[in-house]
Design an enzyme around this catalytic site. Structure first.
Site, PDB file in Angstrom:
ATOM      1  CG  HIS A 176     -25.011  -7.572  11.334  1.00  0.00           C
ATOM      2  ND1 HIS A 176     -23.693  -7.212  11.151  1.00  0.00           N
ATOM      3  CD2 HIS A 176     -25.023  -8.923  11.369  1.00  0.00           C
ATOM      4  CE1 HIS A 176     -22.943  -8.301  11.060  1.00  0.00           C
ATOM      5  NE2 HIS A 176     -23.716  -9.345  11.186  1.00  0.00           N
ATOM      6  CB  CYS A 177     -23.223  -2.629  13.382  1.00  0.00           C
ATOM      7  SG  CYS A 177     -23.177  -2.621  11.574  1.00  0.00           S
ATOM      8  CG  LEU A 178     -23.871  -0.268  17.417  1.00  0.00           C
ATOM      9  CD1 LEU A 178     -24.398   0.896  18.240  1.00  0.00           C
ATOM     10  CD2 LEU A 178     -22.389  -0.073  17.149  1.00  0.00           C
ATOM     11  CB  ILE A 183     -23.072  -8.766  16.143  1.00  0.00           C
ATOM     12  CG1 ILE A 183     -24.460  -9.308  16.510  1.00  0.00           C
ATOM     13  CG2 ILE A 183     -22.211  -9.855  15.508  1.00  0.00           C
ATOM     14  CD1 ILE A 183     -25.264  -9.790  15.333  1.00  0.00           C
ATOM     15  CG  ASP A 184     -20.124  -5.581  13.675  1.00  0.00           C
ATOM     16  OD1 ASP A 184     -20.526  -6.738  13.432  1.00  0.00           O
ATOM     17  OD2 ASP A 184     -20.371  -4.607  12.957  1.00  0.00           O
TER      18      ASP A 184
END
Length: 421
Positions: A258-260, A262-263
């Site tokens: 989910h992080c890299l 998207i964030d």
């Protein structure tokens, strides 16, 4: 205290279980009815929380899973841990808004609401607070407390867990900060107070932007080194001997989870939308990392042509791994899935093996239940591409039996029939 955790996924379930273990009465709110039934039966779908830990807090009546928003009534602290995805490549805060509206009805004077979901600076103050005030008729910072505490969950990491990873905490006011810190002091070893909400929000997206940019750098370096005929993996090992001023990052098939993926987009999109400025490094890193699955496919295509004088079309290819990282079933935004999908679109006969997803974690690709070396004859495949180096894979046997292996993670020894990305 009565703690409500909204969202029972990779972030929310560990927090809920840990809070229950710390002595709080915890309500885990999860709109997905099937997930609620699994949790009530003591079956965890998150690797970091074993069935035994879940069953223990169920047996003690310290934890209760529900999909009924009326069960949020009477909370002392409510923590929002819902997804913040991209929709049409733009930030989608609909889940945060839905959670805020669901909570607003049940806010009582003195209660505390904390956002953990990763987002751009200003979300807590400008998006969440107005929803909470409108739905409750109360004033944030005066009648109830609001804070932000970014999640730092790393699925499958046995060393850094929720309780021993430093926890940033922030509040709308000094009083809010004290309340937020008091809660997290009961579930984590170290809390790190921030001077403001926006600083804490920015710290989270910058942590992931830092990794995103550096991974893009080594992915680009890997491509250039291959063109130059230089061993990039040995180069990185050499550079890592420097005891200061260098942190080693490794190439791979892309970034996932989910992080890299998207964030960093939350940050760059927000800066452009609000101020018309371009965060050039984020956008360049996004371009490089998003193109990495295509680069893996091209390398495999070149190898098949060079070694066996055949095309990808019709080739039997064994893809090892579908999760975005080893030791987890998390296939969100996984570059391994993208590689397999692209190969299939080119006409390849692709078999995907992932011991953490035996029943198929993605409808786009079939998953074989057998582990390599036990139920699959590696020699029957024209090529193997190692995408996720799960510990369950027998890499020595793979090296002995495979006709050709493209190792995208640099975990195998170089050999005439083994190429590193």
């Amino acid at each position: 205290m009565h703690i409500c955790v909204l969202g029972q996924g990779y972030v929310g379930l560990p927090l809920a279980v840990r809070a229950a273990e710390a002595g709080h009465a915890v309500t885990g709110y999860e709109p997905d009815g099937a997930r609620c039934e699994a949790l009530a039966a003591g079956s965890s779908y998150v690797e970091d929380i074993g069935d035994d830990r879940l069953q223990a807090v169920l047996d003690s009546d310290a934890y209760y899973a529900t999909s009924d928003p009326q069960d949020l009534k009477g909370f002392d602290v409510a923590v929002i841990t819902v997804p913040t995805p991209l929709t049409d490549r733009a930030p989608d805060l609909s889940c945060v808004r839905d959670a805020g509206r669901a909570l607003a009805e049940w806010i009582e004077p003195g209660a505390t609401v904390v956002l953990e979901s990763t987002t751009h600076p200003g979300t807590t103050r400008d998006v969440l607070v107005p929803l909470l005030e409108e739905g409750s008729g109360l004033v944030a910072g005066r009648d109830f407390h609001v804070g932000f505490s970014p999640e730092r969950i790393d699925p499958g990491n046995p060393d850094w867990r929720l309780e021993n990873t430093p926890k940033i905490v922030a509040g709308l006011t000094e009083g809010c900060l004290r309340r937020v810190k008091d809660f997290y002091d009961t579930v984590t070893d170290v809390t790190v107070p921030a001077s403001g909400l926006e600083e804490a929000e920015l710290a989270k997206v910058f942590e992931n932007t830092y990794r995103h940019v550096n991974i893009a750098l080594v992915n680009e370096l890997s491509r250039m080194a291959h063109t130059l005929g230089v061993d990039v993996w040995h180069t990185l090992e050499l550079a890592a001997t420097k005891p200061f001023g260098f942190t080693k990052f490794l190439p791979g098939p892309g970034v996932g989870g989910h992080c890299l993926p998207i964030d960093p987009v939350y940050l760059s999109h927000h800066v452009k939308a609000r101020h018309g400025q371009t965060f050039r490094l984020i956008e360049l890193a996004q371009d490089i990392n998003e193109s990495q699955p295509d680069y893996v496919v091209r390398r495999l295509q070149d190898a098949l042509s060079r070694r066996f004088r055949r095309s990808v079309h019709g080739a039997r290819i064994l893809a090892l791994g579908a999760a975005y990282k080893p030791g987890t079933s998390d296939a969100r935004q996984s570059p391994a899935v993208e590689v397999s999908d692209r190969l299939r679109q080119m006409g390849a006969d692709v078999t995907v093996v992932d011991p953490y997803l035996p029943d198929g974690g993605s409808r786009s690709i079939p998953f074989a239940a057998e582990d390599v070396g036990t139920g699959t004859c590696v020699a029957d495949f024209d090529a193997v591409v190692l995408l996720t180096p799960h510990a369950e894979f027998d890499l020595d046997r793979l090296a002995d039996e495979a006709s050709y292996v493209l190792d995208t993670r640099g975990v195998m020894a170089a050999a005439p029939h083994v190429e590193l990305l």
